[in-house]
Enzyme design. Sequence first.
Site, PDB file in Angstrom:
ATOM      1  N   CYS A 260       1.924  -0.415   2.888  1.00  0.00           N
ATOM      2  CA  CYS A 260       1.298  -1.049   1.562  1.00  0.00           C
ATOM      3  C   CYS A 260       0.719  -2.271   2.404  1.00  0.00           C
ATOM      4  CB  CYS A 260       2.177  -1.422   0.441  1.00  0.00           C
ATOM      5  SG  CYS A 260       1.482  -2.186  -0.753  1.00  0.00           S
TER       6      CYS A 260
ATOM      7  N   LYS B 195       9.591 -15.942   3.309  1.00  0.00           N
ATOM      8  CA  LYS B 195       8.541 -15.220   4.120  1.00  0.00           C
ATOM      9  C   LYS B 195       8.855 -13.867   4.190  1.00  0.00           C
ATOM     10  CE  LYS B 195       7.583 -16.569   8.243  1.00  0.00           C
ATOM     11  NZ  LYS B 195       7.122 -16.906   9.423  1.00  0.00           N
TER      12      LYS B 195
ATOM     13  N   HIS C 249      -2.138   0.969  -4.998  1.00  0.00           N
ATOM     14  CA  HIS C 249      -3.557   0.152  -4.617  1.00  0.00           C
ATOM     15  C   HIS C 249      -4.768   0.871  -5.462  1.00  0.00           C
ATOM     16  CE1 HIS C 249      -3.305   3.536  -1.875  1.00  0.00           C
ATOM     17  NE2 HIS C 249      -4.523   3.541  -1.843  1.00  0.00           N
TER      18      HIS C 249
HETATM   19 FE1  FES Z   1      -0.311  -1.019  -1.666  1.00  0.00          FE
HETATM   20 FE2  FES Z   1      -1.004   1.648  -1.289  1.00  0.00          FE
HETATM   21  S1  FES Z   1      -1.736   0.083  -0.205  1.00  0.00           S
HETATM   22  S2  FES Z   1       0.253   0.951  -2.663  1.00  0.00           S
END
Ligand code: FES
Length: 77
Positions: free
Chosen positions: A41, A23, A56
Amino acid sequence: FLPKKKKQRDCLINLKIQKENPKVVNEIDIEDLRSTNVCYCRCWRSKTFPVCDKSHIKHNELTGDNVGPLILKKKIL
Ligand code: FES
């Protein structure tokens, strides 16, 4: 019809971060935040995980997803 295990594998969110661990947990002490804004992230594609590196944006372009970072803001008193 796909076997249940195959279907679950196709739904993996985390493709390569700390796969040796059962995990992935990240603990951040708020008191240690140095800058006023820190982005974490939530897409699991960052090369600097758990910190967002803007991966993202590409992920969203490629997949049509709409994920983005968790932004922690520190008030300057
Ligand atoms: Fe994953 Fe920005 S939310 S790199």
